[in-house]
Scaffold this active site. Structure first.
Site, PDB file in Angstrom:
ATOM      1  NE  ARG A 123       0.206   1.498   3.295  1.00  0.00           N
ATOM      2  CZ  ARG A 123       1.135   2.404   3.517  1.00  0.00           C
ATOM      3  NH1 ARG A 123       2.415   2.060   3.650  1.00  0.00           N
ATOM      4  NH2 ARG A 123       0.842   3.674   3.620  1.00  0.00           N
ATOM      5  N   GLY A 124       0.240   2.409  -0.161  1.00  0.00           N
ATOM      6  CA  GLY A 124       1.010   3.640  -0.355  1.00  0.00           C
ATOM      7  C   GLY A 124       1.091   3.876  -1.858  1.00  0.00           C
TER       8      GLY A 124
ATOM      9  NE  ARG B   3      -6.193   0.780  -1.757  1.00  0.00           N
ATOM     10  CZ  ARG B   3      -5.535   1.353  -0.743  1.00  0.00           C
ATOM     11  NH1 ARG B   3      -4.220   1.210  -0.627  1.00  0.00           N
ATOM     12  NH2 ARG B   3      -6.178   2.092   0.141  1.00  0.00           N
TER      13      ARG B   3
ATOM     14  CD  GLN C  77      -3.005   2.751   6.730  1.00  0.00           C
ATOM     15  OE1 GLN C  77      -3.569   3.044   7.780  1.00  0.00           O
ATOM     16  NE2 GLN C  77      -3.656   2.659   5.586  1.00  0.00           N
TER      17      GLN C  77
ATOM     18  CG  ASP D 244      -3.069   8.027  -1.608  1.00  0.00           C
ATOM     19  OD1 ASP D 244      -2.806   8.487  -0.479  1.00  0.00           O
ATOM     20  OD2 ASP D 244      -2.880   6.833  -1.931  1.00  0.00           O
TER      21      ASP D 244
ATOM     22  CG  ASN E  27      -2.279  11.575   2.479  1.00  0.00           C
ATOM     23  OD1 ASN E  27      -1.753  10.682   1.813  1.00  0.00           O
ATOM     24  ND2 ASN E  27      -1.928  11.803   3.729  1.00  0.00           N
ATOM     25  CE  LYS E  28      -5.134   5.634   4.299  1.00  0.00           C
ATOM     26  NZ  LYS E  28      -6.140   4.828   3.559  1.00  0.00           N
TER      27      LYS E  28
HETATM   28  O1  MRU Z   1      -4.507   3.171   2.164  1.00  0.00           O
HETATM   29  P1  MRU Z   1      -3.037   3.422   2.031  1.00  0.00           P
HETATM   30  O2  MRU Z   1      -2.236   2.896   3.169  1.00  0.00           O
HETATM   31  O3  MRU Z   1      -2.520   2.970   0.689  1.00  0.00           O
HETATM   32  O4  MRU Z   1      -2.906   5.010   2.061  1.00  0.00           O
HETATM   33  C1  MRU Z   1      -1.620   5.555   1.914  1.00  0.00           C
HETATM   34  C2  MRU Z   1      -1.579   7.021   2.115  1.00  0.00           C
HETATM   35  O5  MRU Z   1      -2.584   7.679   2.294  1.00  0.00           O
HETATM   36  C3  MRU Z   1      -0.229   7.661   1.993  1.00  0.00           C
HETATM   37  O6  MRU Z   1      -0.154   8.812   2.783  1.00  0.00           O
HETATM   38  C4  MRU Z   1      -0.020   8.058   0.529  1.00  0.00           C
HETATM   39  O7  MRU Z   1      -0.221   6.955  -0.306  1.00  0.00           O
HETATM   40  C5  MRU Z   1       1.316   8.624   0.303  1.00  0.00           C
HETATM   41  S1  MRU Z   1       2.535   7.364   0.243  1.00  0.00           S
HETATM   42  C6  MRU Z   1       4.058   8.010  -0.054  1.00  0.00           C
END
Ligand code: MRU
Length: 337
Positions: A52-53, A89, A188, A229, A239-240
């Site tokens: 993920r990320g 995703r 995370q 993202d 972002n998250k």
């Molecule tokens: O759901 P995730 O864990 O994939 O979400 C990740 C994030 O929101 C990160 O902050 C984002 O992808 C930046 S990663 C360098």
């Protein structure tokens, strides 16, 4: 830090033709590496957050297509595989960006397709190191940085975006401390950010998601640094989930709010963040923690996995091409060329 110790969560085994992923569902208690050989397995690993990320899922997607090519997939099968992986995703644009870039190689020899995937990986690591170098000087000496989710080595090819800035600031002696939000419901921050910072000897304290405002009010935080993202053409940042709330808090407390992201996270096709697709994950992931029910059976729950922070709340966006400041539309267009 020696090369051997650099944390790289997505690898390709050229000898065995396998995509190797550090299974992020099991960290920090287990360091298990998956060995994947089909696009279906890679798409599943992305969907279930084994990887993920935003940048890391782009790299995994690239290797998912490379492994198919190396194992003899036809151009038609590769096109199907590309569509399958791209759908895994919706929010991180790096995924479709990587699939689009890889798809341009379909029809070329498998070695060229694998070389393209390696290039995507290598370029992301270089971008993160550059983001770190450009971002660290923005932090005040003795910085006490709040971060959310995991925008670290685990979310990228290596080094990280937000945590790339943290790492570079630490190396430069500018960092006093990192505060990591635990980041409900997948944790995370607790499981991944705390793990990778502790592993690299960077001082970190874990917070639950509701604690940030109190620490800001007490003067314990000097700035917020997060990843992204997808960034729209006007600088709105997905972002998250929880990031937007931190940006509002930072503005209220007059603290800088920095976003770190490679160029592959920008989506110039969307004029504002309103067009960014926000992933809704199963409510089951909210009402259960590691399989255990933590809410009354049957209670409705929501899990929008991302939110959008308006560009007006962002102090600067740090990319490998430079540091962007408002007005973001012209700043992004200037670097896009
Ligand atoms: O759901 P995730 O864990 O994939 O979400 C990740 C994030 O929101 C990160 O902050 C984002 O992808 C930046 S990663 C360098």
């Amino acid at each position: 830090m020696t090369e051997r110790e650099v944390l790289r969560p997505v690898l390709y085994d050229d000898g065995r033709d396998e995509v190797r992923l550090l299974d992020q569902r099991l960290l920090p208690s287990e360091e298990t590496w998956l060995a994947l050989v089909t696009a279906e397995e890679v798409a599943d690993a992305i969907r279930t957050l084994a990887v993920r990320g935003a940048p890391a899922i782009g790299v995994a997607a690239a290797y998912g297509l490379a492994v198919e090519a190396r194992r003899g997939a036809s151009p038609e099968r590769l096109r199907e595989a590309a569509a399958l992986i791209a759908r895994a995703r919706p929010t991180a644009v790096n995924l479709e960006w990587a699939v689009r870039r890889m798809s341009r190689r379909i029809g070329e020899p498998a070695a060229a397709i694998l070389a393209e995937a390696h290039a995507i990986r290598d370029e992301d690591e270089a971008a993160c190191r550059r983001i770190g170098a450009l971002g660290a000087p923005l932090l005040p000496p003795g910085a006490r940085v709040l971060t959310h989710c995991n925008a670290g080595a685990l979310a990228t090819a290596a080094y990280g975006t937000a945590l790339g800035i943290v790492r570079a600031a630490h190396e430069a002696g500018r960092l006093e401390h990192v505060f990591a939000d635990e980041t409900r419901p997948f944790f995370q921050g607790a499981r991944l950010t705390a793990w990778e910072l502790q592993r690299d000897g960077i001082p970190v304290t874990l917070l639950t998601d509701g604690m940030a405002g109190w620490l800001m009010q007490r003067g314990e935080i000097s700035c917020v640094v997060v990843g992204a993202d997808r960034i729209a053409a006007n600088g709105d940042v997905a972002n998250k989930i929880g990031t937007y709330g931190l940006a509002v808090l930072a503005r209220h407390h007059d603290l800088p709010f920095y976003v770190a992201a490679p160029w592959s996270t920008f989506d110039p096709s969307l004029s504002t963040g309103a067009g960014i697709p926000i992933e809704e994950r199963p409510s089951e992931e909210v009402v259960r923690i590691f399989g255990r029910l933590v809410a009354p059976e049957g209670v409705p729950a929501r899990y929008p996995a991302f939110d959008v922070t308006p560009a007006g709340l962002v102090t600067a966006i740090v990319t490998e091409r430079g540091v962007l400041r408002a007005p973001y539309g012209p700043a992004i267009r200037a670097l896009a060329g």
